[in-house]
Motif scaffolding. Structure first.
Motif, PDB file in Angstrom:
ATOM      1  N   HIS A  30       6.076 -38.774  48.818  1.00 42.17           N
ATOM      2  CA  HIS A  30       7.329 -39.663  49.664  1.00 42.17           C
ATOM      3  C   HIS A  30       7.285 -39.053  51.068  1.00 42.17           C
ATOM      4  O   HIS A  30       6.895 -37.851  51.435  1.00 42.17           O
ATOM      5  CB  HIS A  30       8.630 -38.721  49.143  1.00 42.17           C
ATOM      6  CG  HIS A  30       9.106 -39.036  47.877  1.00 42.17           C
ATOM      7  ND1 HIS A  30       9.536 -40.246  47.410  1.00 42.17           N
ATOM      8  CD2 HIS A  30       8.773 -38.627  46.510  1.00 42.17           C
ATOM      9  CE1 HIS A  30       9.672 -40.206  46.055  1.00 42.17           C
ATOM     10  NE2 HIS A  30       9.027 -38.999  45.633  1.00 42.17           N
ATOM     11  N   LEU A  31       7.253 -39.857  52.174  1.00 42.15           N
ATOM     12  CA  LEU A  31       7.129 -39.629  53.473  1.00 42.15           C
ATOM     13  C   LEU A  31       8.387 -40.007  54.157  1.00 42.15           C
ATOM     14  O   LEU A  31       9.145 -41.010  53.814  1.00 42.15           O
ATOM     15  CB  LEU A  31       6.011 -40.552  53.974  1.00 42.15           C
ATOM     16  CG  LEU A  31       4.710 -40.278  53.321  1.00 42.15           C
ATOM     17  CD1 LEU A  31       3.804 -41.279  53.801  1.00 42.15           C
ATOM     18  CD2 LEU A  31       4.077 -39.082  53.486  1.00 42.15           C
ATOM     19  N   HIS A  32       8.701 -39.506  55.212  1.00 41.32           N
ATOM     20  CA  HIS A  32       9.883 -39.635  56.217  1.00 41.32           C
ATOM     21  C   HIS A  32       9.167 -40.458  57.247  1.00 41.32           C
ATOM     22  O   HIS A  32       8.504 -39.746  57.935  1.00 41.32           O
ATOM     23  CB  HIS A  32      10.442 -38.509  56.711  1.00 41.32           C
ATOM     24  CG  HIS A  32      11.283 -37.595  55.567  1.00 41.32           C
ATOM     25  ND1 HIS A  32      12.584 -38.133  54.982  1.00 41.32           N
ATOM     26  CD2 HIS A  32      10.725 -36.736  54.861  1.00 41.32           C
ATOM     27  CE1 HIS A  32      12.802 -37.387  54.037  1.00 41.32           C
ATOM     28  NE2 HIS A  32      11.928 -36.262  53.804  1.00 41.32           N
ATOM     29  N   LEU A  33       9.535 -41.691  57.360  1.00 41.77           N
ATOM     30  CA  LEU A  33       8.602 -42.488  58.593  1.00 41.77           C
ATOM     31  C   LEU A  33       9.672 -43.057  59.599  1.00 41.77           C
ATOM     32  O   LEU A  33      10.993 -43.258  59.254  1.00 41.77           O
ATOM     33  CB  LEU A  33       8.122 -43.790  57.833  1.00 41.77           C
ATOM     34  CG  LEU A  33       7.045 -43.385  56.644  1.00 41.77           C
ATOM     35  CD1 LEU A  33       6.638 -44.684  55.975  1.00 41.77           C
ATOM     36  CD2 LEU A  33       5.730 -42.599  57.362  1.00 41.77           C
ATOM     37  N   ASP A  34       8.968 -43.424  60.630  1.00 49.24           N
ATOM     38  CA  ASP A  34       9.969 -43.747  61.630  1.00 49.24           C
ATOM     39  C   ASP A  34      10.050 -45.272  61.305  1.00 49.24           C
ATOM     40  O   ASP A  34       9.023 -46.020  61.396  1.00 49.24           O
ATOM     41  CB  ASP A  34       9.238 -43.499  63.077  1.00 49.24           C
ATOM     42  CG  ASP A  34       9.688 -44.428  64.405  1.00 49.24           C
ATOM     43  OD1 ASP A  34      10.362 -45.405  64.226  1.00 49.24           O
ATOM     44  OD2 ASP A  34       9.889 -43.301  65.378  1.00 49.24           O
ATOM     45  N   GLU A  35      11.458 -45.692  61.352  1.00 43.57           N
ATOM     46  CA  GLU A  35      11.536 -47.054  60.912  1.00 43.57           C
ATOM     47  C   GLU A  35      11.148 -48.107  61.899  1.00 43.57           C
ATOM     48  O   GLU A  35      10.705 -49.054  61.480  1.00 43.57           O
ATOM     49  CB  GLU A  35      12.906 -47.252  60.287  1.00 43.57           C
ATOM     50  CG  GLU A  35      13.669 -46.480  59.038  1.00 43.57           C
ATOM     51  CD  GLU A  35      12.790 -47.373  57.853  1.00 43.57           C
ATOM     52  OE1 GLU A  35      12.540 -48.183  57.821  1.00 43.57           O
ATOM     53  OE2 GLU A  35      12.400 -46.262  57.002  1.00 43.57           O
ATOM     54  N   ASP A  36      11.329 -47.834  63.116  1.00 40.84           N
ATOM     55  CA  ASP A  36      10.874 -48.760  64.355  1.00 40.84           C
ATOM     56  C   ASP A  36       9.514 -48.848  64.066  1.00 40.84           C
ATOM     57  O   ASP A  36       8.997 -49.908  64.428  1.00 40.84           O
ATOM     58  CB  ASP A  36      11.484 -48.263  65.656  1.00 40.84           C
ATOM     59  CG  ASP A  36      13.005 -48.254  65.613  1.00 40.84           C
ATOM     60  OD1 ASP A  36      13.684 -49.071  64.789  1.00 40.84           O
ATOM     61  OD2 ASP A  36      13.703 -47.608  66.261  1.00 40.84           O
ATOM     62  N   LEU A  37       8.937 -47.580  64.209  1.00 44.25           N
ATOM     63  CA  LEU A  37       7.520 -47.871  63.941  1.00 44.25           C
ATOM     64  C   LEU A  37       6.660 -48.487  63.275  1.00 44.25           C
ATOM     65  O   LEU A  37       5.757 -49.133  62.973  1.00 44.25           O
ATOM     66  CB  LEU A  37       6.930 -46.363  64.253  1.00 44.25           C
ATOM     67  CG  LEU A  37       5.375 -45.899  64.581  1.00 44.25           C
ATOM     68  CD1 LEU A  37       4.775 -46.581  65.690  1.00 44.25           C
ATOM     69  CD2 LEU A  37       4.964 -44.803  64.415  1.00 44.25           C
ATOM     70  N   LEU A  38       7.447 -48.366  61.600  1.00 48.76           N
ATOM     71  CA  LEU A  38       6.816 -48.845  60.530  1.00 48.76           C
ATOM     72  C   LEU A  38       7.038 -50.145  60.671  1.00 48.76           C
ATOM     73  O   LEU A  38       6.180 -51.152  60.211  1.00 48.76           O
ATOM     74  CB  LEU A  38       7.752 -48.241  59.195  1.00 48.76           C
ATOM     75  CG  LEU A  38       7.425 -48.895  57.911  1.00 48.76           C
ATOM     76  CD1 LEU A  38       5.843 -48.507  57.655  1.00 48.76           C
ATOM     77  CD2 LEU A  38       8.168 -48.215  56.736  1.00 48.76           C
ATOM     78  N   ALA A  43       4.650 -55.871  61.268  1.00 47.82           N
ATOM     79  CA  ALA A  43       4.184 -57.316  62.292  1.00 47.82           C
ATOM     80  C   ALA A  43       3.181 -57.034  62.755  1.00 47.82           C
ATOM     81  O   ALA A  43       2.505 -58.238  62.774  1.00 47.82           O
ATOM     82  CB  ALA A  43       5.662 -57.176  63.349  1.00 47.82           C
ATOM     83  N   ALA A  44       2.449 -56.186  63.226  1.00 47.54           N
ATOM     84  CA  ALA A  44       1.254 -56.014  63.792  1.00 47.54           C
ATOM     85  C   ALA A  44       0.228 -56.438  62.623  1.00 47.54           C
ATOM     86  O   ALA A  44      -1.016 -57.070  62.982  1.00 47.54           O
ATOM     87  CB  ALA A  44       0.861 -54.728  64.732  1.00 47.54           C
ATOM     88  N   LEU A  45       0.299 -55.682  61.677  1.00 49.61           N
ATOM     89  CA  LEU A  45      -0.671 -55.838  60.452  1.00 49.61           C
ATOM     90  C   LEU A  45      -0.411 -57.162  59.440  1.00 49.61           C
ATOM     91  O   LEU A  45      -1.304 -57.464  58.886  1.00 49.61           O
ATOM     92  CB  LEU A  45      -0.558 -54.459  59.756  1.00 49.61           C
ATOM     93  CG  LEU A  45      -1.330 -53.468  60.316  1.00 49.61           C
ATOM     94  CD1 LEU A  45      -0.801 -52.201  59.432  1.00 49.61           C
ATOM     95  CD2 LEU A  45      -2.607 -53.106  60.592  1.00 49.61           C
ATOM     96  N   GLY A  46       0.680 -57.799  59.824  1.00 51.54           N
ATOM     97  CA  GLY A  46       0.865 -58.846  58.881  1.00 51.54           C
ATOM     98  C   GLY A  46       1.353 -58.608  57.527  1.00 51.54           C
ATOM     99  O   GLY A  46       1.161 -59.211  56.689  1.00 51.54           O
ATOM    100  N   THR A  47       1.857 -57.337  57.210  1.00 51.61           N
ATOM    101  CA  THR A  47       2.238 -56.784  55.789  1.00 51.61           C
ATOM    102  C   THR A  47       3.487 -56.968  55.682  1.00 51.61           C
ATOM    103  O   THR A  47       4.478 -57.205  56.544  1.00 51.61           O
ATOM    104  CB  THR A  47       1.785 -55.387  55.798  1.00 51.61           C
ATOM    105  OG1 THR A  47       2.438 -54.563  56.669  1.00 51.61           O
ATOM    106  CG2 THR A  47       0.328 -55.055  55.936  1.00 51.61           C
ATOM    107  N   THR A  48       3.733 -57.065  54.179  1.00 49.93           N
ATOM    108  CA  THR A  48       5.403 -57.387  53.870  1.00 49.93           C
ATOM    109  C   THR A  48       6.072 -56.208  53.218  1.00 49.93           C
ATOM    110  O   THR A  48       7.314 -56.023  53.002  1.00 49.93           O
ATOM    111  CB  THR A  48       5.250 -58.502  53.115  1.00 49.93           C
ATOM    112  OG1 THR A  48       4.458 -58.307  51.859  1.00 49.93           O
ATOM    113  CG2 THR A  48       4.876 -60.021  53.805  1.00 49.93           C
ATOM    114  N   THR A  49       5.112 -55.084  52.864  1.00 47.50           N
ATOM    115  CA  THR A  49       5.791 -53.986  52.347  1.00 47.50           C
ATOM    116  C   THR A  49       5.441 -52.630  52.957  1.00 47.50           C
ATOM    117  O   THR A  49       4.456 -52.503  53.620  1.00 47.50           O
ATOM    118  CB  THR A  49       5.317 -53.711  50.576  1.00 47.50           C
ATOM    119  OG1 THR A  49       4.036 -53.296  50.826  1.00 47.50           O
ATOM    120  CG2 THR A  49       5.532 -55.019  49.956  1.00 47.50           C
TER     121      THR A  49
END
Length: 95
Positions: A30-38, A43-49
C-alpha cells in the motif's frame, strides 16, 4: 488452476489474485502517492491503471540506471585501453 511449485514449496495467493510463476512474483503493498504526479506519469507512459503506471515507472528507472552504468563502464574500459586511468570517474557509475 493449482498452486505453482518451486523447490517443493507451493505458492498460494489470495483468492482475488491469480497464481503467477515465480519469475513474475509481485509484492502487494500500500502506497501513499501524489495523485497529480501519478496522473501526469500515467499520461506520459500511456498507462491506464495505477499498478501499470507504477510498474512501468519503476522499469524505466531501472532501465535508465542500467544504461548509465553500462555507458560509464564502457567509457572506463576505453580509457583503460588507451593507457589512461581516471579512477575519479568511478563515482559516475551510479548517476
Amino acid at each position: 488452476m493449482g498452486p505453482e511449485s518451486r523447490h517443493g514449496h507451493n505458492v498460494h495467493l489470495p483468492a482475488e489474485r491469480r497464481t503467477i510463476p515465480w519469475e513474475m512474483s509481485m509484492a502487494a503493498t500500500h502506497l501513499h502517492l501524489d495523485e497529480d504526479l501519478l496522473t501526469e506519469a500515467a499520461a506520459a507512459l500511456g498507462t491506464t491503471t495505477e499498478r501499470e503506471t507504477v510498474t512501468d515507472a519503476l522499469r524505466q528507472v531501472v532501465r535508465v540506471r542500467r544504461e548509465r552504468r553500462r555507458r560509464a563502464l564502457a567509457d572506463l574500459q576505453e580509457i583503460a585501453a588507451s593507457g589512461g586511468s581516471h579512477l575519479d570517474r568511478l563515482g559516475e557509475l551510479d548517476r
